[in-house]
Design a protein around this motif. Structure first.
Motif, PDB file in Angstrom:
ATOM      1  N   UNK A   1      -4.836  -8.305 -13.180  1.00  0.00           N
ATOM      2  CA  UNK A   1      -5.641  -7.294 -12.478  1.00  0.00           C
ATOM      3  C   UNK A   1      -6.169  -7.819 -11.153  1.00  0.00           C
ATOM      4  N   UNK A   2      -6.185  -9.157 -11.007  1.00  0.00           N
ATOM      5  CA  UNK A   2      -6.773  -9.743  -9.794  1.00  0.00           C
ATOM      6  C   UNK A   2      -5.752 -10.030  -8.708  1.00  0.00           C
ATOM      7  N   UNK A   3      -4.473  -9.769  -9.006  1.00  0.00           N
ATOM      8  CA  UNK A   3      -3.441 -10.056  -7.996  1.00  0.00           C
ATOM      9  C   UNK A   3      -2.836  -8.757  -7.477  1.00  0.00           C
ATOM     10  N   UNK A   4      -2.416  -8.765  -6.194  1.00  0.00           N
ATOM     11  CA  UNK A   4      -1.793  -7.536  -5.673  1.00  0.00           C
ATOM     12  C   UNK A   4      -0.484  -7.231  -6.396  1.00  0.00           C
ATOM     13  N   UNK A   5      -0.143  -5.948  -6.450  1.00  0.00           N
ATOM     14  CA  UNK A   5       1.135  -5.543  -7.059  1.00  0.00           C
ATOM     15  C   UNK A   5       2.261  -5.885  -6.082  1.00  0.00           C
ATOM     16  N   UNK A   6       3.355  -6.414  -6.607  1.00  0.00           N
ATOM     17  CA  UNK A   6       4.506  -6.778  -5.769  1.00  0.00           C
ATOM     18  C   UNK A   6       5.646  -5.813  -6.087  1.00  0.00           C
ATOM     19  N   UNK A   7       6.075  -5.044  -5.098  1.00  0.00           N
ATOM     20  CA  UNK A   7       7.214  -4.139  -5.334  1.00  0.00           C
ATOM     21  C   UNK A   7       8.273  -4.422  -4.273  1.00  0.00           C
ATOM     22  N   UNK A   8       8.977  -5.527  -4.444  1.00  0.00           N
ATOM     23  CA  UNK A   8       9.901  -5.973  -3.402  1.00  0.00           C
ATOM     24  C   UNK A   8      10.988  -4.950  -3.084  1.00  0.00           C
ATOM     25  N   UNK A   9      11.483  -4.295  -4.140  1.00  0.00           N
ATOM     26  CA  UNK A   9      12.595  -3.364  -3.928  1.00  0.00           C
ATOM     27  C   UNK A   9      12.266  -2.220  -2.980  1.00  0.00           C
ATOM     28  N   UNK A  10      10.968  -1.982  -2.748  1.00  0.00           N
ATOM     29  CA  UNK A  10      10.582  -0.870  -1.866  1.00  0.00           C
ATOM     30  C   UNK A  10      11.132  -1.026  -0.459  1.00  0.00           C
ATOM     31  N   UNK A  11      11.233  -2.285  -0.018  1.00  0.00           N
ATOM     32  CA  UNK A  11      11.736  -2.528   1.336  1.00  0.00           C
ATOM     33  C   UNK A  11      10.832  -1.936   2.392  1.00  0.00           C
ATOM     34  N   UNK A  12       9.542  -1.955   2.174  1.00  0.00           N
ATOM     35  CA  UNK A  12       8.615  -1.359   3.151  1.00  0.00           C
ATOM     36  C   UNK A  12       7.546  -2.383   3.506  1.00  0.00           C
ATOM     37  N   UNK A  13       7.252  -2.498   4.796  1.00  0.00           N
ATOM     38  CA  UNK A  13       6.157  -3.376   5.208  1.00  0.00           C
ATOM     39  C   UNK A  13       4.834  -2.652   4.936  1.00  0.00           C
ATOM     40  N   UNK A  14       3.749  -3.415   5.031  1.00  0.00           N
ATOM     41  CA  UNK A  14       2.441  -2.773   4.832  1.00  0.00           C
ATOM     42  C   UNK A  14       2.218  -1.699   5.891  1.00  0.00           C
ATOM     43  N   UNK A  15       2.709  -1.962   7.108  1.00  0.00           N
ATOM     44  CA  UNK A  15       2.555  -0.949   8.161  1.00  0.00           C
ATOM     45  C   UNK A  15       3.360   0.304   7.806  1.00  0.00           C
ATOM     46  N   UNK A  16       4.568   0.100   7.269  1.00  0.00           N
ATOM     47  CA  UNK A  16       5.378   1.267   6.852  1.00  0.00           C
ATOM     48  C   UNK A  16       4.578   2.108   5.857  1.00  0.00           C
ATOM     49  N   UNK A  17       3.918   1.422   4.916  1.00  0.00           N
ATOM     50  CA  UNK A  17       3.170   2.148   3.875  1.00  0.00           C
ATOM     51  C   UNK A  17       1.987   2.895   4.501  1.00  0.00           C
ATOM     52  N   UNK A  18       1.339   2.258   5.453  1.00  0.00           N
ATOM     53  CA  UNK A  18       0.198   2.929   6.100  1.00  0.00           C
ATOM     54  C   UNK A  18       0.655   4.133   6.927  1.00  0.00           C
ATOM     55  N   UNK A  19       1.916   4.085   7.403  1.00  0.00           N
ATOM     56  CA  UNK A  19       2.406   5.163   8.278  1.00  0.00           C
ATOM     57  C   UNK A  19       2.884   6.399   7.512  1.00  0.00           C
ATOM     58  N   UNK A  20       2.976   6.311   6.178  1.00  0.00           N
ATOM     59  CA  UNK A  20       3.513   7.468   5.431  1.00  0.00           C
ATOM     60  C   UNK A  20       2.531   8.635   5.514  1.00  0.00           C
ATOM     61  N   UNK A  21       3.033   9.805   5.873  1.00  0.00           N
ATOM     62  CA  UNK A  21       2.173  10.991   6.004  1.00  0.00           C
ATOM     63  C   UNK A  21       2.372  11.968   4.846  1.00  0.00           C
ATOM     64  N   UNK A  22       3.553  11.941   4.251  1.00  0.00           N
ATOM     65  CA  UNK A  22       3.836  12.900   3.176  1.00  0.00           C
ATOM     66  C   UNK A  22       4.885  12.296   2.248  1.00  0.00           C
ATOM     67  N   UNK A  23       4.776  12.586   0.962  1.00  0.00           N
ATOM     68  CA  UNK A  23       5.822  12.127   0.032  1.00  0.00           C
ATOM     69  C   UNK A  23       6.381  13.336  -0.706  1.00  0.00           C
ATOM     70  N   UNK A  24       7.703  13.426  -0.696  1.00  0.00           N
ATOM     71  CA  UNK A  24       8.374  14.503  -1.430  1.00  0.00           C
ATOM     72  C   UNK A  24       9.007  13.860  -2.659  1.00  0.00           C
TER      73      UNK A  24
END
Ligand code: M6R
Length: 625
Positions: A276-299
């Motif tokens: 619970x104290x460590x960040x989740x690692x989802x390598x397969x996503x292929x997204x940087x943290x900036x990519x994740x912050x830039x998402x505006x909508x998910x379908x």
């Protein structure tokens, strides 16, 4: 999707092809065929039934040859007939073709070939393709297949051989999976790489519109213009320690797969969520943290059970990561031509990674600029190849047509994804994120506890399995759980059932309620609990017996809506039948609620004497009609 296994080498092809097809028999195929080239002729044997039927046929009508193709499938319509089985022969009996998938323009091709004087023996698209290859054949089988492919539209994989090219086997694909297996002095073709895993663990995975020419000595890959294609061999992963086709102590795969859930959840969590104290690692996503912050909508787009998992995932994503989420049934998406806003990402969910509707939806969204992330079980699928990022759920092989463990893992993976996005975007209370992580880590134990309560679910099933109709109701994040419980029941037991929002049901469907049906209502603790209890009161008054799912220790739900003054024969006077859930956070409750819902469907189907693992009219992977 049909099964194809081909062989060229120095051993007897029929034996190797049948052994390969045997590995696919869990799919319930009821037609099987084999063809070899021997002494300048193509020889074909076809049978209705399983590979054992072919074994039997070969004792009376032996087939030999070191070049061969095997094929197994379901009969298209009505009664299985050996005449419909592949491989199909061209009219001059010199070409044999085994086809999997759909050739959309086969009628048009048939008409053109008929006009040119060709006579057909069956309605099969496979025979049309064999004939098409024959018309292009001038001594070079690969060239003939390439020219035929140029005229074919659709999604298919095929294997072809010719009496006049006795040292060659040709394989080709467009959108459906096909591999060629690499051996020493022998080579293989397979639509499912695991069907040849006993022979070789090295394969070339063919790309779309690629063709493989196999000889005993080697394999050449080309495109349709016969330009060479370079590809690294893929090593087929070791199957899990236990053979997935071994049912162990279970009578059905569905039951076995329900029981595998604690273990596969551990596999899915491993390396991603460890504390619970460590960040989740989802390598397969292929997204940087900036990519994740830039998402505006998910379908979210998927079919059937996977769509329900997407509904849970979208609910959590919106609540935790504060991203606008929409849900699109994949089968409807392309024709709706949705508007895709800048910054959109789409999440496709599929156990098989080959469902045509989902693939088409993802392609449509990708062509409109959305980043495509898929949540998949099967590795190396078409959807995986076309995605920008893939999160594998690691469920192992799911054999039962009714999806169970894959659903739970899809929900788990999407829950991790929602938490990861929330962490990166800083949109949720860190203490909430921490406690949800802790709860996800505990899900194997929660599921184990629920499995130990199977007899209680069975007793409830016994009371109601003979009723013809059911409603499954939930609210909030468990509206999707209700829809999934309902789908599971209808596809395994054939009881007519509807999954609904417990709020929406009052806008019409409630008119159907009567004592001859039953209602399953999910009323776990959480934000919507009070509303569910109120809804239960209203439903009970309509005299349909209620199976309520509530959190251990709940005192309101068992008697919600009960009228002690009602006549004893009126279900309104009876307490609700209870299915108890261990306490979980509302956001984790869909995983817990799913287990008894799967068991309820399983036991009702079993009590009705249904086959369970291969429901009528259903296939594990839905391809184009
Ligand atoms: O392989 P997929 O997850 O893409 O399959 C989607 C649906 O066809 C599948 O979930 C189907 O609804 C199952 N029969 C449900 O148990």
């Amino acid at each position: 999707m049909c099964g194809i296994v081909g062989y060229i080498g120095s051993r007897q092809a029929p034996e190797i092809c049948i052994n390969g097809l045997r590995q696919l028999q869990y799919r319930g195929y009821d037609l099987i065929g084999l063809a070899t080239v021997q002494d300048g002729q193509v020889h074909v044997r076809t049978a209705t039934g399983k590979p054992e039927a072919m074994d039997q046929l070969l004792t009376s009508e032996p087939l030999t040859g070191t070049l061969g193709i095997g094929h197994s499938t379901w009969s298209d319509q009505g009664k299985a007939s050996a005449q419909d089985a592949h491989p199909h022969l061209s009219s001059n009996h010199r070409i044999a073709v085994a086809l999997s998938g759909t050739v959309e323009n086969h009628q048009e091709l048939r008409e053109n070939l008929t006009a040119a004087g060709c006579e057909f023996r069956s309605q099969s698209a496979g025979e049309v393709v064999a004939q098409l290859v024959q018309t292009h054949y001038e001594g070079d089988l690969r060239a003939a297949v390439c020219r035929a492919m140029e005229q074919m539209q659709g999604r298919f994989a095929l294997a072809a051989m010719a009496a006049d090219s006795p040292d060659e086997l040709v394989a080709a694909r467009r959108f459906l999976p096909l591999v060629v297996g690499i051996g020493q002095g022998e080579q293989y073709i397979a639509t499912d790489m695991y069907s040849i895993r006993d022979e070789t663990d090295r394969v070339y995975v063919l790309g779309d519109d690629e063709v493989a020419l196999l000889t005993a000595e080697g394999i050449e890959l080309t495109d349709l213009q016969m330009k060479p294609v370079q590809r690294e061999p893929f090593v087929i992963p070791q199957p899990a320690a236990a053979d997935p086709k071994d049912k162990g102590d279970h009578r059905h795969y569905m039951h076995k797969e329900i029981y595998e859930q604690p273990d596969v959840i551990r596999n899915c969590l491993a390396g991603r969520l460890t504390s619970p104290d460590l960040p989740i690692q989802l390598d397969g996503l292929n997204m940087t943290e900036q990519d994740i912050r830039d998402v505006r909508q998910i379908i979210f787009s998927a079919c059937g059970t996977a769509n329900h998992a997407g509904m849970v995932g979208g609910y959590l994503m919106e609540k935790l990561a504060r991203i606008s989420c929409v849900f699109e049934l994949a089968a409807e998406l392309p024709s709706r031509d949705p508007v895709v806003l800048p910054g959109s990402m789409c999440v496709g969910i599929s156990q098989s990674g080959e469902t045509n509707d989902t693939l088409m939806a993802l392609r449509d969204l990708k062509s409109k600029g959305a980043r495509v992330i898929s949540v998949l079980n099967a590795e190396d699928s078409t959807i995986a190849r076309e995605s920008d990022g893939v999160l594998y759920i690691h469920a192992g092989k799911e054999i039962g047509v009714a999806s169970t463990k894959a659903y739970t893992l899809q929900v788990l993976t999407l829950s991790m994804m929602a938490l990861h996005f929330a962490e990166v975007r800083g949109t949720a209370d860190p203490e909430l994120i921490r406690s949800l992580k802790k709860e996800l880590l505990l899900t194997p134990a929660v599921i184990q506890q629920l499995l130990s309560r199977e007899d209680e679910v069975k007793a409830v099933a016994q009371k109601h399995y003979d009723k013809p109709d059911a409603f499954f109701l939930g609210r909030g994040v468990n509206m999707a759980s209700a829809m999934e419980g309902s789908l599971k029941l209808k596809e395994t037991s054939y009881i007519h059932s509807e999954g609904y929002s417990a709020g929406e049901v009052r806008h019409g469907p409630v008119a159907l309620l009567q004592p001859s049906m039953f209602v399953v209502a999910i009323a776990a603790q959480g934000e919507v609990y009070d509303m569910m209890v109120a809804n239960l009161g209203g439903l009970k008054g309509r005299s349909a017996p209620i199976i309520a799912m509530a959190t251990d220790g709940d005192t309101q739900v068992p008697t919600a809506g009960v009228d002690p003054a009602a006549d004893a024969s009126d279900p309104t006077s009876q307490p609700n039948d209870m299915i108890w859930l261990p306490p979980t956070h509302e956001f984790v409750s869909p995983i817990a609620a799913t287990i008894p819902l799967q068991l309820l469907a399983y036991h009702m189907a079993d009590m009705k004497g249904e086959g369970i693992d291969q429901p009528r009219h259903l296939t594990k992977t839905v391809m184009p009609e």
